[in-house]
Design a protein around this motif. Structure first.
Motif, PDB file in Angstrom:
ATOM      1  N   TRP A 156       0.826  -1.211   0.000  1.00  0.00           N
ATOM      2  CA  TRP A 156       0.000   0.000   0.000  1.00  0.00           C
ATOM      3  C   TRP A 156       0.860   1.261   0.000  1.00  0.00           C
ATOM      4  CZ3 TRP A 156      -4.295   1.353  -1.766  1.00  0.00           C
ATOM      5  CH2 TRP A 156      -4.901   2.548  -1.389  1.00  0.00           C
ATOM      6  N   ALA A 157       1.950   1.277   0.737  1.00  0.00           N
ATOM      7  CA  ALA A 157       2.826   2.458   0.783  1.00  0.00           C
ATOM      8  C   ALA A 157       3.415   2.761  -0.588  1.00  0.00           C
ATOM      9  CB  ALA A 157       3.939   2.251   1.805  1.00  0.00           C
ATOM     10  N   LEU A 158       3.834   1.717  -1.309  1.00  0.00           N
ATOM     11  CA  LEU A 158       4.411   1.917  -2.638  1.00  0.00           C
ATOM     12  C   LEU A 158       3.382   2.507  -3.597  1.00  0.00           C
ATOM     13  CD1 LEU A 158       6.541  -1.347  -3.016  1.00  0.00           C
ATOM     14  CD2 LEU A 158       7.378   0.981  -2.602  1.00  0.00           C
ATOM     15  N   TYR A 159       2.164   1.968  -3.535  1.00  0.00           N
ATOM     16  CA  TYR A 159       1.109   2.490  -4.409  1.00  0.00           C
ATOM     17  C   TYR A 159       0.747   3.919  -4.020  1.00  0.00           C
ATOM     18  CZ  TYR A 159      -3.417   3.262  -6.517  1.00  0.00           C
ATOM     19  OH  TYR A 159      -4.461   3.812  -7.224  1.00  0.00           O
ATOM     20  N   LEU A 160       0.624   4.180  -2.715  1.00  0.00           N
ATOM     21  CA  LEU A 160       0.215   5.492  -2.229  1.00  0.00           C
ATOM     22  C   LEU A 160       1.249   6.554  -2.585  1.00  0.00           C
ATOM     23  CD1 LEU A 160      -2.254   6.451  -0.611  1.00  0.00           C
ATOM     24  CD2 LEU A 160      -0.872   6.272   1.456  1.00  0.00           C
ATOM     25  N   ARG A 161       2.516   6.210  -2.458  1.00  0.00           N
ATOM     26  CA  ARG A 161       3.577   7.173  -2.782  1.00  0.00           C
ATOM     27  C   ARG A 161       3.570   7.510  -4.272  1.00  0.00           C
ATOM     28  NH1 ARG A 161       9.649   5.468  -1.469  1.00  0.00           N
ATOM     29  NH2 ARG A 161       9.116   3.915  -3.056  1.00  0.00           N
ATOM     30  N   ARG A 162       3.417   6.493  -5.121  1.00  0.00           N
ATOM     31  CA  ARG A 162       3.402   6.724  -6.563  1.00  0.00           C
ATOM     32  C   ARG A 162       2.199   7.577  -6.971  1.00  0.00           C
ATOM     33  NH1 ARG A 162       3.590   1.895  -7.852  1.00  0.00           N
ATOM     34  NH2 ARG A 162       1.413   1.485  -8.370  1.00  0.00           N
ATOM     35  N   TYR A 163       1.042   7.251  -6.437  1.00  0.00           N
ATOM     36  CA  TYR A 163      -0.155   8.011  -6.802  1.00  0.00           C
ATOM     37  C   TYR A 163      -0.105   9.427  -6.219  1.00  0.00           C
ATOM     38  CZ  TYR A 163      -4.993   9.403  -7.382  1.00  0.00           C
ATOM     39  OH  TYR A 163      -6.125  10.097  -7.727  1.00  0.00           O
ATOM     40  N   GLY A 164       0.328   9.557  -4.952  1.00  0.00           N
ATOM     41  CA  GLY A 164       0.398  10.866  -4.316  1.00  0.00           C
ATOM     42  C   GLY A 164       1.325  11.819  -5.044  1.00  0.00           C
ATOM     43  N   VAL A 190      -0.385  12.993  -8.447  1.00  0.00           N
ATOM     44  CA  VAL A 190      -1.423  14.030  -8.329  1.00  0.00           C
ATOM     45  C   VAL A 190      -0.968  15.185  -7.435  1.00  0.00           C
ATOM     46  CG1 VAL A 190      -3.256  12.351  -8.698  1.00  0.00           C
ATOM     47  CG2 VAL A 190      -2.559  12.877  -6.354  1.00  0.00           C
ATOM     48  N   ARG A 191       0.280  15.119  -6.980  1.00  0.00           N
ATOM     49  CA  ARG A 191       0.876  16.162  -6.133  1.00  0.00           C
ATOM     50  C   ARG A 191       0.017  16.438  -4.895  1.00  0.00           C
ATOM     51  NH1 ARG A 191       2.946  21.123  -9.672  1.00  0.00           N
ATOM     52  NH2 ARG A 191       0.861  21.046 -10.570  1.00  0.00           N
ATOM     53  N   SER A 192      -0.188  15.378  -4.125  1.00  0.00           N
ATOM     54  CA  SER A 192      -0.959  15.468  -2.883  1.00  0.00           C
ATOM     55  C   SER A 192      -0.023  15.325  -1.690  1.00  0.00           C
ATOM     56  CB  SER A 192      -2.032  14.364  -2.837  1.00  0.00           C
ATOM     57  OG  SER A 192      -2.624  14.305  -1.554  1.00  0.00           O
ATOM     58  N   GLN A 201       4.302  26.905  -4.634  1.00  0.00           N
ATOM     59  CA  GLN A 201       3.556  25.654  -4.662  1.00  0.00           C
ATOM     60  C   GLN A 201       2.566  25.641  -3.514  1.00  0.00           C
ATOM     61  OE1 GLN A 201       5.003  23.291  -7.108  1.00  0.00           O
ATOM     62  NE2 GLN A 201       2.919  22.518  -7.068  1.00  0.00           N
ATOM     63  N   ALA A 202       1.318  25.270  -3.785  1.00  0.00           N
ATOM     64  CA  ALA A 202       0.291  25.127  -2.753  1.00  0.00           C
ATOM     65  C   ALA A 202      -0.484  23.854  -3.034  1.00  0.00           C
ATOM     66  CB  ALA A 202      -0.639  26.337  -2.729  1.00  0.00           C
ATOM     67  N   GLY A 203      -0.090  22.770  -2.373  1.00  0.00           N
ATOM     68  CA  GLY A 203      -0.706  21.485  -2.662  1.00  0.00           C
ATOM     69  C   GLY A 203      -0.379  21.095  -4.095  1.00  0.00           C
ATOM     70  N   LYS A 204      -1.386  20.726  -4.864  1.00  0.00           N
ATOM     71  CA  LYS A 204      -1.141  20.331  -6.250  1.00  0.00           C
ATOM     72  C   LYS A 204      -1.085  21.532  -7.189  1.00  0.00           C
ATOM     73  CE  LYS A 204      -5.982  19.530  -7.549  1.00  0.00           C
ATOM     74  NZ  LYS A 204      -6.931  18.553  -8.123  1.00  0.00           N
ATOM     75  N   LEU A 205      -1.451  22.708  -6.703  1.00  0.00           N
ATOM     76  CA  LEU A 205      -1.461  23.897  -7.545  1.00  0.00           C
ATOM     77  C   LEU A 205      -0.089  24.568  -7.599  1.00  0.00           C
ATOM     78  CD1 LEU A 205      -4.747  25.940  -6.976  1.00  0.00           C
ATOM     79  CD2 LEU A 205      -4.043  24.686  -9.001  1.00  0.00           C
ATOM     80  N   THR A 206       0.260  25.089  -8.782  1.00  0.00           N
ATOM     81  CA  THR A 206       1.457  25.895  -8.954  1.00  0.00           C
ATOM     82  C   THR A 206       1.020  27.304  -9.348  1.00  0.00           C
ATOM     83  OG1 THR A 206       2.809  24.023  -9.664  1.00  0.00           O
ATOM     84  CG2 THR A 206       3.573  26.208 -10.294  1.00  0.00           C
ATOM     85  N   PHE A 207       1.530  28.305  -8.626  1.00  0.00           N
ATOM     86  CA  PHE A 207       1.208  29.692  -8.910  1.00  0.00           C
ATOM     87  C   PHE A 207       2.408  30.347  -9.581  1.00  0.00           C
ATOM     88  CE2 PHE A 207      -1.750  28.536  -5.624  1.00  0.00           C
ATOM     89  CZ  PHE A 207      -2.896  29.285  -5.874  1.00  0.00           C
ATOM     90  N   ILE A 208       2.154  31.062 -10.681  1.00  0.00           N
ATOM     91  CA  ILE A 208       3.194  31.792 -11.404  1.00  0.00           C
ATOM     92  C   ILE A 208       2.719  33.223 -11.606  1.00  0.00           C
ATOM     93  CG2 ILE A 208       4.562  31.960 -13.526  1.00  0.00           C
ATOM     94  CD1 ILE A 208       4.003  28.990 -14.012  1.00  0.00           C
ATOM     95  N   ASP A 209       3.574  34.184 -11.299  1.00  0.00           N
ATOM     96  CA  ASP A 209       3.263  35.561 -11.663  1.00  0.00           C
ATOM     97  C   ASP A 209       4.533  36.257 -12.133  1.00  0.00           C
ATOM     98  OD1 ASP A 209       4.276  37.591  -9.453  1.00  0.00           O
ATOM     99  OD2 ASP A 209       3.487  35.860  -8.356  1.00  0.00           O
ATOM    100  N   PHE A 210       4.379  37.153 -13.112  1.00  0.00           N
ATOM    101  CA  PHE A 210       5.515  37.902 -13.630  1.00  0.00           C
ATOM    102  C   PHE A 210       5.032  39.166 -14.340  1.00  0.00           C
ATOM    103  CE2 PHE A 210       4.298  34.866 -16.906  1.00  0.00           C
ATOM    104  CZ  PHE A 210       4.335  35.601 -18.093  1.00  0.00           C
TER     105      PHE A 210
END
Length: 298
Positions: free
Chosen positions: A129-137, A140-142, A238-247
């Motif tokens: 379960w740990a191997l699967y959870l790490r790969r999936y997490g 999806v950047r969780s 970076q905020a969870g799975k979201l990436t914020f870019i501003d310029f």
């Protein structure tokens, strides 16, 4: 099934697996009376708390932005991971306490074969379960699921150490080794808890995206800003799975708003093709605002 629904379902499955492994490990302790196996079972309580926290955080992180939180709830997962780290440290302290009293009055564990067999079965469940959870997490950047997976792998390593050590206890007849094993497990758990907290605090502090991603972002902007003069003050977080870019994008002073907007649309489209889950803010400026730094387009 949508990705968000699948993530939530996986968090729920993780809780069910945590409860199953917890029951197996306490049964192994019941059979043997081993302090080392008891410490291993205590760590599994943290696994359950971790799974509960991850489930709540993943559910909360899926909520859309609103007036009170206009940038969304994505950082909820980092708070979950910090809580996990704290709970890991608490478990380690409890284990050290049990190890101390066990060292004062050492006793050889009972029913070695049965207890170790149950412990091995619980560990195999955690490994898969740990191997699967790490790969999936990671996919999806969780942060919550990745933290859960990391703790499960720490639990696996600790359990393997306990199993090997208990074999030595039975082979040598030195009962005090049981308590020493429990103390070593606790130290390993402490290190794991600190690692989880350190990484999660980085997310709460608006850590920048990795250097390779920053390089990709700069290349995409440079290759898709035809008509502009330069792009400067490029920032990411970076905020969870979201990436914020501003310029800031500097354009000729005589350029129309529509033309400048078209350039921005092109840059945004290419960035979204390259980096997933983006929130982009571009500040358009006239040429007298050029800093002659950052990304020079012309």
């Amino acid at each position: 099934m949508a990705a968000t629904d699948r993530t939530l379902a996986i968090a729920a499955v993780s809780l069910a697996i945590g409860l199953t492994v917890l029951a197996l490990k306490f049964f192994a302790w019941y059979l043997t009376g081993s302090i080392a196996l008891y410490s291993d079972a205590l760590e599994s309580i943290v696994n359950v708390v971790t799974a509960i926290a991850a489930l709540i955080a993943v559910r909360l992180a899926q909520r859309p932005a609103d007036e009170s939180l206009p940038y969304g709830y994505h950082k909820a997962e980092y708070f979950s991971a910090v809580l996990v780290g704290v709970m890991i440290i608490v478990a380690a302290i409890l284990i050290l306490r049990e190890a101390y009293f066990g060292f004062l009055e050492p006793q050889l564990p009972e029913a070695p074969v049965e207890g170790l067999a149950v412990s091995v079965g619980a560990t195999l469940i955690n490994v898969f379960w740990a191997l699967y959870l790490r790969r999936y997490g990671r996919r999806v950047r969780s942060p919550a699921l990745v933290a859960d997976a990391k703790h499960l792998m720490t639990d696996v390593i600790s359990t393997l150490g306990v199993i090997v050590g208990l074999v030595l206890v039975y082979a040598t007849g030195i009962a005090a080794l049981d308590s020493i094993l429990a103390a070593l497990v606790a130290l390993n758990i402490l290190w794991s808890g600190w690692g989880v907290i350190r990484e999660s605090v980085g997310g709460l502090m608006d850590v920048a995206v990795p250097p390779e991603t920053q390089k990709t972002i700069r290349e995409v902007i440079a290759q898709n800003a035809d008509g502009a003069i330069e792009a400067h003050d490029i920032r990411t977080r970076q905020a969870g799975k979201l990436t914020f870019i501003d310029f800031h994008l500097v354009v000729p002073g005589a350029m129309s708003v529509e033309a400048a907007h078209t350039i921005c649309d092109g840059i945004e489209a290419k960035l979204r093709e390259t980096v997933s889950d983006l929130q982009i803010t571009i500040h358009v400026e006239p040429e007298n605002k050029a800093k002659h730094a950052g990304i020079v387009v012309v």
